[in-house]
Write a protein that holds these residues in place. Structure first.
Motif, short mmCIF file in Angstrom:
data_model
loop_
_atom_site.label_atom_id
_atom_site.label_comp_id
_atom_site.label_asym_id
_atom_site.label_seq_id
_atom_site.Cartn_x
_atom_site.Cartn_y
_atom_site.Cartn_z
N ARG A 37 0.86 -1.19 0.00
CA ARG A 37 0.00 0.00 0.00
C ARG A 37 0.89 1.23 0.00
O ARG A 37 1.79 1.34 0.83
CB ARG A 37 -0.89 0.03 1.24
N TYR A 39 0.79 5.39 0.19
CA TYR A 39 -0.05 6.54 0.56
C TYR A 39 0.73 7.84 0.48
O TYR A 39 1.92 7.82 0.76
CB TYR A 39 -0.57 6.38 2.00
N PRO A 40 0.14 8.96 0.22
CA PRO A 40 -1.23 9.07 -0.30
C PRO A 40 -1.27 8.60 -1.74
O PRO A 40 -0.29 8.75 -2.48
CB PRO A 40 -1.56 10.55 -0.19
N THR A 41 -2.41 8.05 -2.14
CA THR A 41 -2.56 7.63 -3.53
C THR A 41 -2.69 8.87 -4.40
O THR A 41 -3.03 9.94 -3.91
CB THR A 41 -3.80 6.73 -3.71
N LYS A 43 -4.92 9.69 -6.52
CA LYS A 43 -6.28 10.24 -6.55
C LYS A 43 -6.66 10.93 -5.24
O LYS A 43 -7.59 11.72 -5.21
CB LYS A 43 -7.30 9.17 -6.92
N ASP A 44 -5.95 10.62 -4.14
CA ASP A 44 -6.23 11.26 -2.85
C ASP A 44 -5.58 12.63 -2.70
O ASP A 44 -5.91 13.38 -1.80
CB ASP A 44 -5.74 10.38 -1.69
N VAL A 45 -4.64 12.93 -3.57
CA VAL A 45 -3.84 14.14 -3.40
C VAL A 45 -4.53 15.34 -4.04
O VAL A 45 -4.74 15.40 -5.24
CB VAL A 45 -2.44 13.94 -4.02
N ARG A 52 6.00 10.30 0.38
CA ARG A 52 4.95 9.29 0.51
C ARG A 52 5.41 8.23 1.49
O ARG A 52 6.56 8.18 1.90
CB ARG A 52 4.67 8.67 -0.87
#
Length: 85
Positions: A37, A39-41, A43-45, A52
């Motif tokens: 995993r 993070y942040p992905t 699309k989340d940014v 990251r």
């Protein structure tokens, strides 16, 4: 937490442009990865990020100890920090 009791490592100080596939390739040499995993992905940014964080779950607990030797490995433009999680 003792190293032998976890299969997960936390990798920090990852360059913002690093991808999940790149992390998979880099740490895949150490052993079989069950899950990864990052993070942040993308699309989340909503705003640019400075770094990251990645969680990698290995199939074998022994890979956690080996993965810690990746600390200070320069990846893209930053020295990675790897700790058991």
């Amino acid at each position: 937490m003792a190293v032998g009791s976890t299969k997960v490592v936390q990798v920090t100080n990852i360059a913002p442009q690093a991808t999940k596939d790149q992390m998979q390739t880099l740490f895949g040499y150490l052993g079989k990865i069950e899950d990864i995993r990052l993070y942040p992905t993308i699309k989340d940014v909503a705003v640019p990020v400075q770094s990251r964080i990645c969680y990698i779950k290995f199939h074998d607990q022994g890979c956690v100890a080996v993965a810690q030797y990746m600390t200070n490995t320069v990846f893209i433009d930053r020295a990675l920090i790897v700790i058991p999680y």
